[in-house]
Design a protein around this motif. Structure first.
Motif, PDB file in Angstrom:
ATOM      1  N   GLU A 129       0.802  -1.222   0.000  1.00 10.51           N
ATOM      2  CA  GLU A 129       0.000   0.000   0.000  1.00 10.51           C
ATOM      3  C   GLU A 129       0.840   1.280   0.000  1.00 10.51           C
ATOM      4  O   GLU A 129       0.325   2.341  -0.314  1.00 10.51           O
ATOM      5  N   ASN A 130       2.110   1.193   0.376  1.00  7.21           N
ATOM      6  CA  ASN A 130       2.950   2.374   0.473  1.00  7.21           C
ATOM      7  C   ASN A 130       4.292   2.085  -0.195  1.00  7.21           C
ATOM      8  O   ASN A 130       5.268   1.757   0.460  1.00  7.21           O
ATOM      9  N   ASN A 131       4.310   2.212  -1.509  1.00  4.14           N
ATOM     10  CA  ASN A 131       5.515   1.910  -2.274  1.00  4.14           C
ATOM     11  C   ASN A 131       5.677   2.909  -3.406  1.00  4.14           C
ATOM     12  O   ASN A 131       4.775   3.698  -3.686  1.00  4.14           O
ATOM     13  N   VAL A 132       6.800   2.872  -4.053  1.00  3.02           N
ATOM     14  CA  VAL A 132       7.134   3.851  -5.091  1.00  3.02           C
ATOM     15  C   VAL A 132       6.143   3.810  -6.253  1.00  3.02           C
ATOM     16  O   VAL A 132       5.801   4.847  -6.831  1.00  3.02           O
ATOM     17  N   LEU A 133       5.632   2.649  -6.583  1.00  2.62           N
ATOM     18  CA  LEU A 133       4.684   2.520  -7.689  1.00  2.62           C
ATOM     19  C   LEU A 133       3.307   3.035  -7.297  1.00  2.62           C
ATOM     20  O   LEU A 133       2.686   3.792  -8.047  1.00  2.62           O
TER      21      LEU A 133
END
Length: 119
Positions: free
Chosen positions: A47-51
């Motif tokens: 849920e909290n990534n670069v993508l």
């Protein structure tokens, strides 16, 4: 680009696109796939990534506070080509799917009815 079949992406470049531009596009797609694979392997938060948080604006990357679990460099330059030829998006996501389905523009001065086509 189009999505003719659910779960697919069709790319039809025109003859005006150079080989270099097509190579950059392929590199971007390979990079996106690598980011997806790292999520699938459980290496990064789904849920909290670069993508998921892309695109990252210049304002976001330059802010004094960085609260993301990945580096600013990864956010700003996901592929090496961008270190020399970065295009900064003017805004981040617009409320994900809701923003895509309910896009509103800011019209200068007139009410929206002024832009309606006469029947």
């Amino acid at each position: 680009m189009s999505w003719p079949v659910t779960g697919t992406l069709m790319v039809e470049p025109t003859e005006s696109e150079s080989k270099e531009e097509l190579d950059r596009f392929v590199d971007a797609m390979i990079g996106i796939r690598a980011e997806i694979a790292s999520i699938e392997r459980g290496e990064v938060d789904p849920e909290n990534n670069v993508l998921k948080n892309a695109p990252h604006t210049q304002e976001m990357v330059m802010a004094s506070e960085w609260t993301y679990p990945y580096s600013r460099e990864m956010a700003a330059y996901p592929i090496s080509y961008l270190k020399d030829f970065k295009f900064w998006p003017t805004c981040s996501r617009v409320d994900n799917v809701f923003g895509d389905r309910n896009l509103q523009t800011t019209l200068c001065c007139d009410d929206i009815s002024a832009y309606a086509q006469a029947e």
